[in-house]
Design a protein around this motif. Structure first.
Motif, mmCIF file in Angstrom:
data_model
loop_
_atom_site.group_PDB
_atom_site.id
_atom_site.type_symbol
_atom_site.label_atom_id
_atom_site.label_comp_id
_atom_site.label_asym_id
_atom_site.label_seq_id
_atom_site.Cartn_x
_atom_site.Cartn_y
_atom_site.Cartn_z
ATOM 1 N N VAL A 1 -0.923 10.672 1.698
ATOM 2 C CA VAL A 1 -0.919 10.717 3.168
ATOM 3 C C VAL A 1 -2.241 11.288 3.676
ATOM 4 O O VAL A 1 -2.853 10.740 4.600
ATOM 5 C CB VAL A 1 0.275 11.547 3.694
ATOM 6 C CG1 VAL A 1 0.135 11.843 5.179
ATOM 7 C CG2 VAL A 1 1.576 10.815 3.421
ATOM 8 N N ILE A 2 -2.713 12.364 3.064
ATOM 9 C CA ILE A 2 -3.987 12.965 3.476
ATOM 10 C C ILE A 2 -5.122 11.976 3.249
ATOM 11 O O ILE A 2 -5.991 11.803 4.107
ATOM 12 C CB ILE A 2 -4.230 14.295 2.726
ATOM 13 C CG1 ILE A 2 -3.225 15.341 3.215
ATOM 14 C CG2 ILE A 2 -5.661 14.779 2.922
ATOM 15 C CD1 ILE A 2 -3.174 16.599 2.385
ATOM 16 N N ALA A 3 -5.121 11.288 2.110
ATOM 17 C CA ALA A 3 -6.161 10.295 1.819
ATOM 18 C C ALA A 3 -6.156 9.191 2.873
ATOM 19 O O ALA A 3 -7.210 8.752 3.334
ATOM 20 C CB ALA A 3 -5.953 9.708 0.429
ATOM 21 N N LYS A 4 -4.973 8.748 3.285
ATOM 22 C CA LYS A 4 -4.873 7.704 4.308
ATOM 23 C C LYS A 4 -5.473 8.180 5.630
ATOM 24 O O LYS A 4 -6.182 7.438 6.299
ATOM 25 C CB LYS A 4 -3.407 7.311 4.513
ATOM 26 C CG LYS A 4 -3.143 5.876 4.288
ATOM 27 C CD LYS A 4 -1.698 5.548 4.527
ATOM 28 C CE LYS A 4 -1.383 4.335 3.689
ATOM 29 N NZ LYS A 4 -0.044 3.907 3.729
ATOM 30 N N LEU A 5 -5.179 9.418 5.990
ATOM 31 C CA LEU A 5 -5.718 9.975 7.225
ATOM 32 C C LEU A 5 -7.244 9.967 7.215
ATOM 33 O O LEU A 5 -7.879 9.768 8.235
ATOM 34 C CB LEU A 5 -5.228 11.406 7.443
ATOM 35 C CG LEU A 5 -3.756 11.555 7.807
ATOM 36 C CD1 LEU A 5 -3.362 13.025 7.814
ATOM 37 C CD2 LEU A 5 -3.473 10.924 9.161
ATOM 38 N N PHE A 6 -7.831 10.187 6.043
ATOM 39 C CA PHE A 6 -9.287 10.214 5.924
ATOM 40 C C PHE A 6 -9.852 8.861 5.510
ATOM 41 O O PHE A 6 -11.019 8.747 5.171
ATOM 42 C CB PHE A 6 -9.718 11.297 4.925
ATOM 43 C CG PHE A 6 -9.549 12.686 5.453
ATOM 44 C CD1 PHE A 6 -10.508 13.248 6.276
ATOM 45 C CD2 PHE A 6 -8.413 13.423 5.141
ATOM 46 C CE1 PHE A 6 -10.345 14.532 6.776
ATOM 47 C CE2 PHE A 6 -8.249 14.703 5.632
ATOM 48 C CZ PHE A 6 -9.215 15.268 6.452
ATOM 49 N N GLN A 7 -9.022 7.814 5.543
ATOM 50 C CA GLN A 7 -9.442 6.448 5.203
ATOM 51 C C GLN A 7 -9.994 6.324 3.783
ATOM 52 O O GLN A 7 -10.847 5.515 3.510
ATOM 53 C CB GLN A 7 -10.479 5.936 6.211
ATOM 54 C CG GLN A 7 -9.944 5.831 7.619
ATOM 55 C CD GLN A 7 -8.871 4.770 7.743
ATOM 56 O OE1 GLN A 7 -9.103 3.617 7.458
ATOM 57 N NE2 GLN A 7 -7.679 5.156 8.156
ATOM 58 N N ARG A 8 -9.513 7.144 2.858
ATOM 59 C CA ARG A 8 -9.973 7.068 1.482
ATOM 60 C C ARG A 8 -8.833 6.608 0.566
ATOM 61 O O ARG A 8 -8.940 6.685 -0.639
ATOM 62 C CB ARG A 8 -10.495 8.423 1.000
ATOM 63 C CG ARG A 8 -11.696 8.893 1.766
ATOM 64 C CD ARG A 8 -12.901 8.969 0.862
ATOM 65 N NE ARG A 8 -14.008 9.640 1.510
ATOM 66 C CZ ARG A 8 -15.021 8.987 2.054
ATOM 67 N NH1 ARG A 8 -15.061 7.691 2.050
ATOM 68 N NH2 ARG A 8 -16.005 9.656 2.621
ATOM 69 N N GLU A 9 -7.754 6.143 1.160
ATOM 70 C CA GLU A 9 -6.630 5.659 0.359
ATOM 71 C C GLU A 9 -7.074 4.379 -0.344
ATOM 72 O O GLU A 9 -7.666 3.501 0.277
ATOM 73 C CB GLU A 9 -5.433 5.428 1.282
ATOM 74 C CG GLU A 9 -4.108 5.431 0.584
ATOM 75 C CD GLU A 9 -3.713 4.077 0.085
ATOM 76 O OE1 GLU A 9 -3.065 4.012 -0.967
ATOM 77 O OE2 GLU A 9 -4.061 3.090 0.721
ATOM 78 N N PRO A 10 -6.847 4.259 -1.658
ATOM 79 C CA PRO A 10 -7.376 3.120 -2.416
ATOM 80 C C PRO A 10 -7.011 1.734 -1.895
ATOM 81 O O PRO A 10 -7.830 0.825 -1.996
ATOM 82 C CB PRO A 10 -6.823 3.351 -3.818
ATOM 83 C CG PRO A 10 -6.748 4.836 -3.916
ATOM 84 C CD PRO A 10 -6.289 5.282 -2.543
ATOM 85 N N ALA A 11 -5.829 1.537 -1.325
ATOM 86 C CA ALA A 11 -5.488 0.200 -0.801
ATOM 87 C C ALA A 11 -6.407 -0.169 0.357
ATOM 88 O O ALA A 11 -6.875 -1.306 0.460
ATOM 89 C CB ALA A 11 -4.023 0.155 -0.361
ATOM 90 N N ILE A 12 -6.682 0.790 1.241
ATOM 91 C CA ILE A 12 -7.586 0.561 2.371
ATOM 92 C C ILE A 12 -8.998 0.352 1.838
ATOM 93 O O ILE A 12 -9.709 -0.570 2.233
ATOM 94 C CB ILE A 12 -7.560 1.763 3.347
ATOM 95 C CG1 ILE A 12 -6.183 1.886 4.000
ATOM 96 C CG2 ILE A 12 -8.655 1.635 4.402
ATOM 97 C CD1 ILE A 12 -5.972 3.189 4.762
ATOM 98 N N GLN A 13 -9.398 1.220 0.906
ATOM 99 C CA GLN A 13 -10.738 1.156 0.351
ATOM 100 C C GLN A 13 -10.964 -0.152 -0.402
ATOM 101 O O GLN A 13 -12.032 -0.758 -0.296
ATOM 102 C CB GLN A 13 -10.959 2.357 -0.580
ATOM 103 C CG GLN A 13 -12.372 2.809 -0.655
ATOM 104 C CD GLN A 13 -13.031 3.035 0.691
ATOM 105 O OE1 GLN A 13 -12.530 3.755 1.554
ATOM 106 N NE2 GLN A 13 -14.159 2.420 0.883
ATOM 107 N N ALA A 14 -9.972 -0.630 -1.141
ATOM 108 C CA ALA A 14 -10.118 -1.878 -1.909
ATOM 109 C C ALA A 14 -10.366 -3.062 -0.981
ATOM 110 O O ALA A 14 -11.221 -3.913 -1.266
ATOM 111 C CB ALA A 14 -8.878 -2.129 -2.759
ATOM 112 N N ARG A 15 -9.650 -3.122 0.123
ATOM 113 C CA ARG A 15 -9.847 -4.203 1.085
ATOM 114 C C ARG A 15 -11.275 -4.183 1.627
ATOM 115 O O ARG A 15 -11.950 -5.205 1.689
ATOM 116 C CB ARG A 15 -8.826 -4.094 2.221
ATOM 117 C CG ARG A 15 -8.907 -5.239 3.222
ATOM 118 C CD ARG A 15 -7.859 -5.138 4.327
ATOM 119 N NE ARG A 15 -8.060 -3.947 5.133
ATOM 120 C CZ ARG A 15 -7.198 -2.940 5.232
ATOM 121 N NH1 ARG A 15 -6.065 -2.966 4.578
ATOM 122 N NH2 ARG A 15 -7.465 -1.893 5.993
#
Length: 158
Positions: free
Chosen positions: A114-128
């Protein structure tokens, strides 16, 4: 686990060769600080994480078939245990379909995710985003951005 795909108007062999030289990944993967080869199957990864942290691990190529796929896994003791596979599929006149499938164990479990998503570093977001930048780099030779790249900033300051 998650997977992302993009069609890139370049030949399979060219995309596979670029990706297989893991040092090249830092040219389009935003969070990569550095990847250095240990040998032909192992590499050391240094990656930006949320909160200004840097995480590191060694990865090993577990399986590969030239011009088709590369599979990897982090070695024991990784800051962020992960594994995945990148597939390259000929799409005829359209080029190559590149699919990244990644499995990872976020630090601090669900809270870390959840914290990673908030900082836009979540791998699914980053992979896209990384696949989109890979497509731009392979098709045009550069990555469109509204901000200076490290290289542009160095050239500007010189």
């Amino acid at each position: 686990m998650f997977g992302r795909s993009v069609t890139i108007n370049r030949p399979v062999a060219e995309l596979y060769a670029y990706w297989r030289d893991f040092g090249n990944l830092a040219t389009f993967m935003d969070n990569i600080v550095e990847i250095s080869a240990i040998d032909d199957k192992r590499s050391h990864w240094v990656v930006k994480a949320p909160g200004g942290r840097v995480v590191e691990w060694d990865a090993v190529v577990t399986e590969e078939r030239e011009n088709e796929y590369i599979a990897w896994a982090s070695e024991e003791g990784a800051d962020v245990p992960n594994s995945g596979r990148i597939d390259f599929r000929d799409a005829g006149t359209r080029g190559t379909v590149v699919t990244a499938t990644i499995l990872y164990d976020p630090p601090a479990g669900v809270v870390g995710k959840v914290i990673a998503k908030l900082f836009q570093r979540e791998p699914a977001i980053q992979a896209r985003r990384d696949l989109r930048r890979f497509k731009q780099l392979m098709e045009t030779g550069e990555i469109a951005t509204s901000s200076f790249t490290r290289k542009q900033l160095e050239e500007e300051q010189a």
